[in-house]
Motif scaffolding. Structure first.
Motif, PDB file in Angstrom:
ATOM      1  N   ALA A   1     -38.865 -66.411 -11.230  1.00 13.78           N
ATOM      2  CA  ALA A   1     -38.968 -67.730 -11.866  1.00 13.78           C
ATOM      3  C   ALA A   1     -38.542 -68.777 -10.857  1.00 13.78           C
ATOM      4  O   ALA A   1     -37.672 -68.521 -10.011  1.00 13.78           O
ATOM      5  N   LEU A   2     -39.147 -69.953 -10.946  1.00 12.29           N
ATOM      6  CA  LEU A   2     -38.849 -71.024  -9.991  1.00 12.29           C
ATOM      7  C   LEU A   2     -39.196 -72.366 -10.614  1.00 12.29           C
ATOM      8  O   LEU A   2     -40.226 -72.496 -11.276  1.00 12.29           O
ATOM      9  N   GLU A   3     -38.342 -73.349 -10.376  1.00 16.70           N
ATOM     10  CA  GLU A   3     -38.634 -74.709 -10.842  1.00 16.70           C
ATOM     11  C   GLU A   3     -37.908 -75.696  -9.940  1.00 16.70           C
ATOM     12  O   GLU A   3     -36.754 -75.481  -9.556  1.00 16.70           O
TER      13      GLU A   3
ATOM     14  N   GLY B   1     -29.458 -88.127 -11.388  1.00 19.41           N
ATOM     15  CA  GLY B   1     -29.605 -87.394 -12.636  1.00 19.41           C
ATOM     16  C   GLY B   1     -29.491 -85.895 -12.499  1.00 19.41           C
ATOM     17  O   GLY B   1     -29.822 -85.154 -13.435  1.00 19.41           O
ATOM     18  N   HIS B   2     -28.985 -85.413 -11.361  1.00 19.20           N
ATOM     19  CA  HIS B   2     -28.852 -83.974 -11.159  1.00 19.20           C
ATOM     20  C   HIS B   2     -27.957 -83.334 -12.223  1.00 19.20           C
ATOM     21  O   HIS B   2     -28.239 -82.229 -12.697  1.00 19.20           O
ATOM     22  N   ALA B   3     -26.887 -84.026 -12.591  1.00 17.48           N
ATOM     23  CA  ALA B   3     -25.929 -83.447 -13.536  1.00 17.48           C
ATOM     24  C   ALA B   3     -26.579 -83.174 -14.884  1.00 17.48           C
ATOM     25  O   ALA B   3     -26.304 -82.145 -15.520  1.00 17.48           O
ATOM     26  N   GLU B   4     -27.437 -84.083 -15.314  1.00 16.89           N
ATOM     27  CA  GLU B   4     -28.086 -83.910 -16.615  1.00 16.89           C
ATOM     28  C   GLU B   4     -29.217 -82.883 -16.554  1.00 16.89           C
ATOM     29  O   GLU B   4     -29.501 -82.202 -17.543  1.00 16.89           O
ATOM     30  N   ALA B   5     -29.869 -82.771 -15.408  1.00 17.93           N
ATOM     31  CA  ALA B   5     -31.061 -81.921 -15.307  1.00 17.93           C
ATOM     32  C   ALA B   5     -30.761 -80.468 -14.974  1.00 17.93           C
ATOM     33  O   ALA B   5     -31.535 -79.572 -15.358  1.00 17.93           O
ATOM     34  N   LEU B   6     -29.655 -80.201 -14.267  1.00 16.77           N
ATOM     35  CA  LEU B   6     -29.492 -78.884 -13.660  1.00 16.77           C
ATOM     36  C   LEU B   6     -29.314 -77.747 -14.663  1.00 16.77           C
ATOM     37  O   LEU B   6     -30.022 -76.735 -14.590  1.00 16.77           O
ATOM     38  N   MET B   7     -28.364 -77.843 -15.577  1.00 16.34           N
ATOM     39  CA  MET B   7     -28.111 -76.700 -16.466  1.00 16.34           C
ATOM     40  C   MET B   7     -29.306 -76.380 -17.367  1.00 16.34           C
ATOM     41  O   MET B   7     -29.651 -75.199 -17.526  1.00 16.34           O
ATOM     42  N   PRO B   8     -29.992 -77.383 -17.959  1.00 20.92           N
ATOM     43  CA  PRO B   8     -31.213 -77.032 -18.703  1.00 20.92           C
ATOM     44  C   PRO B   8     -32.257 -76.347 -17.825  1.00 20.92           C
ATOM     45  O   PRO B   8     -32.951 -75.426 -18.268  1.00 20.92           O
ATOM     46  N   LEU B   9     -32.356 -76.792 -16.554  1.00 20.69           N
ATOM     47  CA  LEU B   9     -33.300 -76.174 -15.626  1.00 20.69           C
ATOM     48  C   LEU B   9     -32.930 -74.708 -15.383  1.00 20.69           C
ATOM     49  O   LEU B   9     -33.789 -73.812 -15.423  1.00 20.69           O
ATOM     50  N   ILE B  10     -31.649 -74.437 -15.136  1.00 21.88           N
ATOM     51  CA  ILE B  10     -31.199 -73.065 -14.891  1.00 21.88           C
ATOM     52  C   ILE B  10     -31.424 -72.197 -16.124  1.00 21.88           C
ATOM     53  O   ILE B  10     -31.830 -71.029 -16.028  1.00 21.88           O
ATOM     54  N   GLU B  11     -31.169 -72.742 -17.288  1.00 22.80           N
ATOM     55  CA  GLU B  11     -31.385 -71.983 -18.523  1.00 22.80           C
ATOM     56  C   GLU B  11     -32.861 -71.618 -18.693  1.00 22.80           C
ATOM     57  O   GLU B  11     -33.191 -70.505 -19.112  1.00 22.80           O
ATOM     58  N   ARG B  12     -33.755 -72.556 -18.341  1.00 16.46           N
ATOM     59  CA  ARG B  12     -35.184 -72.242 -18.427  1.00 16.46           C
ATOM     60  C   ARG B  12     -35.557 -71.140 -17.444  1.00 16.46           C
ATOM     61  O   ARG B  12     -36.362 -70.247 -17.756  1.00 16.46           O
TER      62      ARG B  12
ATOM     63  N   VAL C   1     -36.477 -64.585 -16.881  1.00 20.52           N
ATOM     64  CA  VAL C   1     -36.109 -63.412 -16.088  1.00 20.52           C
ATOM     65  C   VAL C   1     -35.710 -62.277 -17.027  1.00 20.52           C
ATOM     66  O   VAL C   1     -34.913 -62.482 -17.950  1.00 20.52           O
ATOM     67  N   GLU C   2     -36.251 -61.097 -16.794  1.00 20.73           N
ATOM     68  CA  GLU C   2     -35.892 -59.955 -17.630  1.00 20.73           C
ATOM     69  C   GLU C   2     -34.393 -59.674 -17.501  1.00 20.73           C
ATOM     70  O   GLU C   2     -33.860 -59.497 -16.408  1.00 20.73           O
ATOM     71  N   GLY C   3     -33.708 -59.666 -18.619  1.00 20.26           N
ATOM     72  CA  GLY C   3     -32.268 -59.435 -18.618  1.00 20.26           C
ATOM     73  C   GLY C   3     -31.454 -60.707 -18.605  1.00 20.26           C
ATOM     74  O   GLY C   3     -30.251 -60.679 -18.848  1.00 20.26           O
TER      75      GLY C   3
END
Length: 253
Positions: free
Chosen positions: A27-29, A36-47, A52-54
């Motif tokens: 997965a990659l994004e 705005g990195h603070a607002e964007a990063l954790m939702p991005l990582i969660e996506r 990813v399997e597991g």
């Protein structure tokens, strides 16, 4: 081994998961952004981890860019990477922003000098140079663009003398937002060069460098090469007028 790579050092918020056994990216994004990195990063990582399997429990390592870069961006990425590493019980490794910028050019294995140069404002750049094959010319540092160009010009001249065709074309390629500054200085010295890289690290190369890193030698600590632009405000000091000071000294409790 599955590696989560995170980058918020410059003009993007990016994450990916690399399967270290197959070399495939699960997965990659990447989101270009100045703020705005603070607002964007954790939702991005969660996506990313949802694809990813597991999920998060499948991770074996976390890699994160440590700088140079924006103070806020680096803090956001490092905090997220450390938190995920702690929650998942996996090591977290730091990756140089400059090495990640240079890596896509180095792996092409062309007989050229590669310069990673990030605009540090006021005519200065964050700089690291690499010889053909990826050998470092110097440690990462901040210096005037003219000095970075002078160092690159010396390396390029040595390469022409000892490792290449003296009549060959450009033997220097630059990556990063400071490429234009250094290119102008190289032109003044008669050195052919081209801007060939990106202004933000390719997250795939952050992941590959994190896979190769030794956790004992690549701690997730910020690499700050200059003081913060924002300085703490000086504390307010009340100075009594002479008359008031005299009255205070003569007062009795």
């Amino acid at each position: 081994m599955k590696i989560l790579a995170v980058d918020t050092a410059l003009q993007a918020a990016s994450a990916c998961v690399l399967d270290g056994e197959t070399g495939e990216f699960e997965a990659l994004e990447s989101l270009p952004m100045e703020r705005g990195h603070a607002e964007a990063l954790m939702p991005l990582i969660e996506r990313i981890c949802a694809r990813v399997e597991g999920g998060f429990p499948a991770l074996s390592r976390v890699g994160v860019t440590v700088g140079p870069g924006s103070f806020t961006g680096l803090r956001v990425g490092l905090a997220a990477a450390r938190a995920i590493g702690l929650a998942c019980g996996v090591p977290v490794v730091g990756v140089s922003t400059l090495a990640a910028l240079a890596a896509p050019l180095i792996v092409e294995r062309r007989p050229e000098i590669v310069g990673a140069v990030v605009d540090a404002r006021h005519g200065a750049v964050y700089y690291a140079g690499f010889e053909p094959g990826g050998w470092a010319l110097s440690l990462p540092r901040i210096l005037p663009a003219a000095e970075a160009a002078a160092e690159i010009a010396l390396a390029e001249a040595a390469l022409r003398r000892h490792g290449g065709d003296p009549e060959a074309g450009a033997l220097v390629r630059l990556a990063g937002s400071g490429a234009g500054l250094v290119l102008r200085e190289l032109e003044r010295r008669g050195v052919g060069a081209e801007a060939a890289g990106e202004n933000a690290p390719d997250i795939r190369f952050v992941a590959r460098l994190a896979l190769a890193a030794d956790p004992a030698l690549a701690p997730p600590r910020p690499l700050y090469l200059k003081p913060a632009d924002a300085k703490p405000q000086a504390p307010s000091v009340f100075v009594a007028a002479p008359e008031a000071a005299g009255e205070a000294e003569g007062a009795t409790p």
